[in-house]
Design a protein around this motif. Structure first.
Motif, PDB file in Angstrom:
ATOM      1  N   ASP A 125       0.827  -1.205   0.000  1.00  0.00           N
ATOM      2  CA  ASP A 125       0.000   0.000   0.000  1.00  0.00           C
ATOM      3  C   ASP A 125       0.861   1.256   0.000  1.00  0.00           C
ATOM      4  O   ASP A 125       0.487   2.276  -0.582  1.00  0.00           O
ATOM      5  CB  ASP A 125      -0.917   0.014   1.228  1.00  0.00           C
ATOM      6  CG  ASP A 125      -1.967  -1.075   1.175  1.00  0.00           C
ATOM      7  OD1 ASP A 125      -2.500  -1.321   0.077  1.00  0.00           O
ATOM      8  OD2 ASP A 125      -2.253  -1.682   2.215  1.00  0.00           O
ATOM      9  N   VAL A 126       1.995   1.209   0.690  1.00  0.00           N
ATOM     10  CA  VAL A 126       2.871   2.373   0.718  1.00  0.00           C
ATOM     11  C   VAL A 126       3.401   2.677  -0.681  1.00  0.00           C
ATOM     12  O   VAL A 126       3.451   3.833  -1.117  1.00  0.00           O
ATOM     13  CB  VAL A 126       4.039   2.156   1.699  1.00  0.00           C
ATOM     14  CG1 VAL A 126       5.027   3.318   1.632  1.00  0.00           C
ATOM     15  CG2 VAL A 126       3.509   2.006   3.122  1.00  0.00           C
ATOM     16  N   TRP A 127       3.782   1.619  -1.419  1.00  0.00           N
ATOM     17  CA  TRP A 127       4.234   1.800  -2.801  1.00  0.00           C
ATOM     18  C   TRP A 127       3.113   2.361  -3.663  1.00  0.00           C
ATOM     19  O   TRP A 127       3.339   3.211  -4.523  1.00  0.00           O
ATOM     20  CB  TRP A 127       4.726   0.480  -3.375  1.00  0.00           C
ATOM     21  CG  TRP A 127       6.204   0.326  -3.318  1.00  0.00           C
ATOM     22  CD1 TRP A 127       6.935  -0.493  -2.511  1.00  0.00           C
ATOM     23  CD2 TRP A 127       7.168   1.037  -4.127  1.00  0.00           C
ATOM     24  NE1 TRP A 127       8.280  -0.340  -2.740  1.00  0.00           N
ATOM     25  CE2 TRP A 127       8.456   0.590  -3.727  1.00  0.00           C
ATOM     26  CE3 TRP A 127       7.068   2.001  -5.121  1.00  0.00           C
ATOM     27  CZ2 TRP A 127       9.623   1.077  -4.308  1.00  0.00           C
ATOM     28  CZ3 TRP A 127       8.221   2.490  -5.700  1.00  0.00           C
ATOM     29  CH2 TRP A 127       9.480   2.032  -5.292  1.00  0.00           C
ATOM     30  N   LEU A 128       1.895   1.898  -3.432  1.00  0.00           N
ATOM     31  CA  LEU A 128       0.755   2.429  -4.171  1.00  0.00           C
ATOM     32  C   LEU A 128       0.615   3.933  -3.923  1.00  0.00           C
ATOM     33  O   LEU A 128       0.413   4.708  -4.858  1.00  0.00           O
ATOM     34  CB  LEU A 128      -0.533   1.710  -3.752  1.00  0.00           C
ATOM     35  CG  LEU A 128      -1.848   2.268  -4.326  1.00  0.00           C
ATOM     36  CD1 LEU A 128      -1.842   2.212  -5.846  1.00  0.00           C
ATOM     37  CD2 LEU A 128      -3.042   1.509  -3.756  1.00  0.00           C
ATOM     38  N   GLY A 129       0.747   4.325  -2.652  1.00  0.00           N
ATOM     39  CA  GLY A 129       0.676   5.745  -2.331  1.00  0.00           C
ATOM     40  C   GLY A 129       1.774   6.545  -2.993  1.00  0.00           C
ATOM     41  O   GLY A 129       1.547   7.659  -3.477  1.00  0.00           O
ATOM     42  N   VAL A 130       2.987   5.979  -3.038  1.00  0.00           N
ATOM     43  CA  VAL A 130       4.115   6.674  -3.667  1.00  0.00           C
ATOM     44  C   VAL A 130       3.870   6.850  -5.160  1.00  0.00           C
ATOM     45  O   VAL A 130       4.091   7.934  -5.728  1.00  0.00           O
ATOM     46  CB  VAL A 130       5.434   5.900  -3.428  1.00  0.00           C
ATOM     47  CG1 VAL A 130       6.551   6.479  -4.286  1.00  0.00           C
ATOM     48  CG2 VAL A 130       5.808   5.962  -1.952  1.00  0.00           C
ATOM     49  N   PHE A 169       0.424   4.849   4.953  1.00  0.00           N
ATOM     50  CA  PHE A 169       0.959   4.555   6.278  1.00  0.00           C
ATOM     51  C   PHE A 169      -0.175   4.336   7.277  1.00  0.00           C
ATOM     52  O   PHE A 169      -0.165   3.382   8.067  1.00  0.00           O
ATOM     53  CB  PHE A 169       1.857   5.709   6.731  1.00  0.00           C
ATOM     54  CG  PHE A 169       2.380   5.582   8.134  1.00  0.00           C
ATOM     55  CD1 PHE A 169       3.514   4.821   8.404  1.00  0.00           C
ATOM     56  CD2 PHE A 169       1.735   6.219   9.182  1.00  0.00           C
ATOM     57  CE1 PHE A 169       3.989   4.699   9.690  1.00  0.00           C
ATOM     58  CE2 PHE A 169       2.202   6.108  10.479  1.00  0.00           C
ATOM     59  CZ  PHE A 169       3.333   5.336  10.734  1.00  0.00           C
ATOM     60  N   VAL A 170      -1.173   5.235   7.255  1.00  0.00           N
ATOM     61  CA  VAL A 170      -2.323   5.118   8.158  1.00  0.00           C
ATOM     62  C   VAL A 170      -3.061   3.806   7.915  1.00  0.00           C
ATOM     63  O   VAL A 170      -3.436   3.094   8.860  1.00  0.00           O
ATOM     64  CB  VAL A 170      -3.280   6.315   7.970  1.00  0.00           C
ATOM     65  CG1 VAL A 170      -4.585   6.101   8.734  1.00  0.00           C
ATOM     66  CG2 VAL A 170      -2.619   7.601   8.429  1.00  0.00           C
ATOM     67  N   ALA A 171      -3.260   3.461   6.634  1.00  0.00           N
ATOM     68  CA  ALA A 171      -3.978   2.232   6.296  1.00  0.00           C
ATOM     69  C   ALA A 171      -3.218   0.995   6.767  1.00  0.00           C
ATOM     70  O   ALA A 171      -3.822   0.028   7.253  1.00  0.00           O
ATOM     71  CB  ALA A 171      -4.199   2.165   4.786  1.00  0.00           C
ATOM     72  N   ASN A 172      -1.908   1.010   6.641  1.00  0.00           N
ATOM     73  CA  ASN A 172      -1.107  -0.142   7.044  1.00  0.00           C
ATOM     74  C   ASN A 172      -1.208  -0.419   8.541  1.00  0.00           C
ATOM     75  O   ASN A 172      -1.206  -1.574   8.975  1.00  0.00           O
ATOM     76  CB  ASN A 172       0.365   0.082   6.669  1.00  0.00           C
ATOM     77  CG  ASN A 172       0.710  -0.492   5.313  1.00  0.00           C
ATOM     78  OD1 ASN A 172      -0.101  -1.170   4.695  1.00  0.00           O
ATOM     79  ND2 ASN A 172       1.901  -0.205   4.833  1.00  0.00           N
ATOM     80  N   TYR A 173      -1.287   0.632   9.338  1.00  0.00           N
ATOM     81  CA  TYR A 173      -1.242   0.475  10.791  1.00  0.00           C
ATOM     82  C   TYR A 173      -2.607   0.528  11.468  1.00  0.00           C
ATOM     83  O   TYR A 173      -2.782  -0.031  12.561  1.00  0.00           O
ATOM     84  CB  TYR A 173      -0.330   1.548  11.404  1.00  0.00           C
ATOM     85  CG  TYR A 173       1.134   1.273  11.173  1.00  0.00           C
ATOM     86  CD1 TYR A 173       1.859   0.444  12.021  1.00  0.00           C
ATOM     87  CD2 TYR A 173       1.793   1.819  10.073  1.00  0.00           C
ATOM     88  CE1 TYR A 173       3.198   0.171  11.799  1.00  0.00           C
ATOM     89  CE2 TYR A 173       3.138   1.564   9.843  1.00  0.00           C
ATOM     90  CZ  TYR A 173       3.836   0.744  10.708  1.00  0.00           C
ATOM     91  OH  TYR A 173       5.170   0.475  10.472  1.00  0.00           O
ATOM     92  N   TYR A 208      -8.058   0.578   6.626  1.00  0.00           N
ATOM     93  CA  TYR A 208      -8.448   1.526   5.589  1.00  0.00           C
ATOM     94  C   TYR A 208      -9.506   2.521   6.059  1.00  0.00           C
ATOM     95  O   TYR A 208      -9.554   3.653   5.567  1.00  0.00           O
ATOM     96  CB  TYR A 208      -8.948   0.762   4.356  1.00  0.00           C
ATOM     97  CG  TYR A 208      -7.861  -0.025   3.685  1.00  0.00           C
ATOM     98  CD1 TYR A 208      -6.779   0.619   3.101  1.00  0.00           C
ATOM     99  CD2 TYR A 208      -7.892  -1.419   3.656  1.00  0.00           C
ATOM    100  CE1 TYR A 208      -5.756  -0.104   2.490  1.00  0.00           C
ATOM    101  CE2 TYR A 208      -6.880  -2.146   3.046  1.00  0.00           C
ATOM    102  CZ  TYR A 208      -5.808  -1.485   2.470  1.00  0.00           C
ATOM    103  OH  TYR A 208      -4.803  -2.195   1.879  1.00  0.00           O
ATOM    104  N   ALA A 209     -10.349   2.145   7.015  1.00  0.00           N
ATOM    105  CA  ALA A 209     -11.370   3.071   7.509  1.00  0.00           C
ATOM    106  C   ALA A 209     -10.734   4.296   8.169  1.00  0.00           C
ATOM    107  O   ALA A 209     -11.281   5.405   8.115  1.00  0.00           O
ATOM    108  CB  ALA A 209     -12.294   2.362   8.496  1.00  0.00           C
ATOM    109  N   ALA A 210      -9.566   4.105   8.780  1.00  0.00           N
ATOM    110  CA  ALA A 210      -8.894   5.211   9.466  1.00  0.00           C
ATOM    111  C   ALA A 210      -8.482   6.327   8.505  1.00  0.00           C
ATOM    112  O   ALA A 210      -8.305   7.476   8.919  1.00  0.00           O
ATOM    113  CB  ALA A 210      -7.670   4.694  10.217  1.00  0.00           C
ATOM    114  N   VAL A 211      -8.333   5.995   7.219  1.00  0.00           N
ATOM    115  CA  VAL A 211      -7.997   7.011   6.223  1.00  0.00           C
ATOM    116  C   VAL A 211      -9.070   8.097   6.200  1.00  0.00           C
ATOM    117  O   VAL A 211      -8.778   9.288   6.018  1.00  0.00           O
ATOM    118  CB  VAL A 211      -7.847   6.365   4.825  1.00  0.00           C
ATOM    119  CG1 VAL A 211      -7.715   7.430   3.743  1.00  0.00           C
ATOM    120  CG2 VAL A 211      -6.649   5.429   4.807  1.00  0.00           C
TER     121      VAL A 211
END
Length: 382
Positions: A38-43, A346-350, A353-356
């Motif tokens: 997911d972090v790579w997707l964000g990048v 980063f938020v989604a990983n930890y 996805y709802a936290a986004v």
């Protein structure tokens, strides 16, 4: 007047499919085909916005010194080049493919910078600054209309023809936009000198910061709504962006004139409050139906935040620097997307996805308070 506003909006609509279709199809490609996190997707998603951000002042300068029509046509040309490079990268499931994908995103970022900055300046030049709100409203409606259509279109095309099939549309539609552009009259070049970026930002930073925090909600839906639905086990995720975009367009259709009529501050307050509610529903959603309502409210609320803050930003600059003013203002939107992509990953990983969307609710709240403390100004005379 409306003839020119609608024509510019049509150019933006077709041109912005080069942005919308990759947004709809890249998450599946990055996580499925390339097997990245997911972090790579964000990048990867954020790379385009970062380049757009860096090139905004350059695009505004081209618009002021060479004319906004030149900026728009150049932007559409680079959109086609980006699509071709992106298609090429899919043939390599390795570092070469990843580099091609990133290069395509970088070129697309530059393309978007030229297209949107030029289109807004072109529209205002054609119909006058007293109608700046309508130009921003209709052009923004075209942007997100393309994104809304891209979600189901990308899903259907990729399902039958693969990612390459989707990218064919991302190439052909900007070509059509370029053809239309040739038949629209150019506006006189307004600038005779280049104004440094550091002199522009202090005059639009308050309005731009309001846009920055509001735009986080769009970035969260565009990049992570599909993954939220997958995590929850819900179907029809491809309709989230379509619903967001439809609500966005409807708000523009019925309330586009309200920014020029009631002022940017008032409209920013009302519509950012609606976006806060939409983000809350997405955060707390226990069914796909609630999530769809949240997406609709987010799109409806976010819809007029852009022109509301934007009209106030344009008032702070002389007409000959309109392009760089718009470029600097829209750069805050690019910055939001560039920062939000990796941060939301980063938020989604930890936290899931709802936290986004809890994050988006907070940032929309900050945008509301910026609007609350914004003082409306009279437009600098022509």
């Amino acid at each position: 007047m409306m003839k020119y506003i609608l024509t510019i909006a049509l150019i933006v609509l077709f041109g912005f499919f080069s942005v919308g279709i990759p947004i709809a199809t890249l998450p599946g490609l990055v996580k499925g085909f390339f097997g990245l996190s997911d972090v790579w997707l964000g990048v990867i998603l954020g790379t385009q916005s970062l380049v757009t951000l860096i090139s905004r002042h350059h695009s505004g300068t081209i618009s002021d010194l060479k004319g906004p029509k030149v900026a728009v046509i150049r932007g559409l040309s680079f959109a086609v080049i980006s699509g071709l490079i992106t298609i090429g990268g899919v043939f390599f499931n390795n570092s070469i493919g990843l580099v091609s994908l990133l290069l395509g995103r970088m070129i697309l970022g530059y393309s978007e910078s030229l297209l949107i900055t030029g289109a807004l300046s072109w529209g205002v030049g054609l119909v006058g600054p007293t109608n700046a709100g309508k130009v921003m409203a209709w052009s923004g409606m075209a942007m997100y209309g393309a994104i809304a259509i891209s979600a189901p279109l990308g899903y259907l095309v990729v399902k039958d023809f693969g990612f390459q099939g989707g990218m064919v549309f991302a190439i052909l539609l900007p070509l059509i936009a370029g053809i239309i552009s040739y038949f629209v009259p150019a506006t006189p070049v307004t600038g005779t000198a280049r104004i440094p970026f550091y002199q522009v930002v202090p005059r639009v930073w308050k309005q731009g910061t309001g846009l920055f925090f509001a735009a986080v909600c769009f970035a969260g839906i565009a990049g992570f709504s599909t993954l939220l639905f997958k995590e929850k086990g819900w179907g029809n995720a491809h309709w989230v962006m379509a619903i967001f975009g439809t609500a966005y367009v409807l708000a523009r259709v019925f309330f586009a004139q309200s920014v020029d009529k009631y002022g940017g501050r008032t409209i920013a307050l009302i519509f950012s409050a609606v976006a806060i509610l939409g983000q809350y529903l997405l955060w707390q959603a226990n069914s796909s139906s609630v999530a769809f309502v949240g997406a609709a409210l987010t799109g409806f609320g976010y819809s007029l935040v852009f022109p509301a803050f934007g009209v106030e930003a344009v008032k702070n600059m002389e007409p000959q620097f309109r392009g760089v003013a718009l470029g600097a203002y829209v750069a805050f939107f690019d910055l939001a997307l560039g920062v939000t992509g990796p941060l939301a990953g980063f938020v989604a990983n930890y936290f899931g996805y709802a936290a986004v969307y809890a994050f988006g609710m907070i940032t929309c709240g900050i945008s509301f308070f910026i609007a609350l403390n914004l003082k409306e100004k009279k437009k600098i005379s022509e």
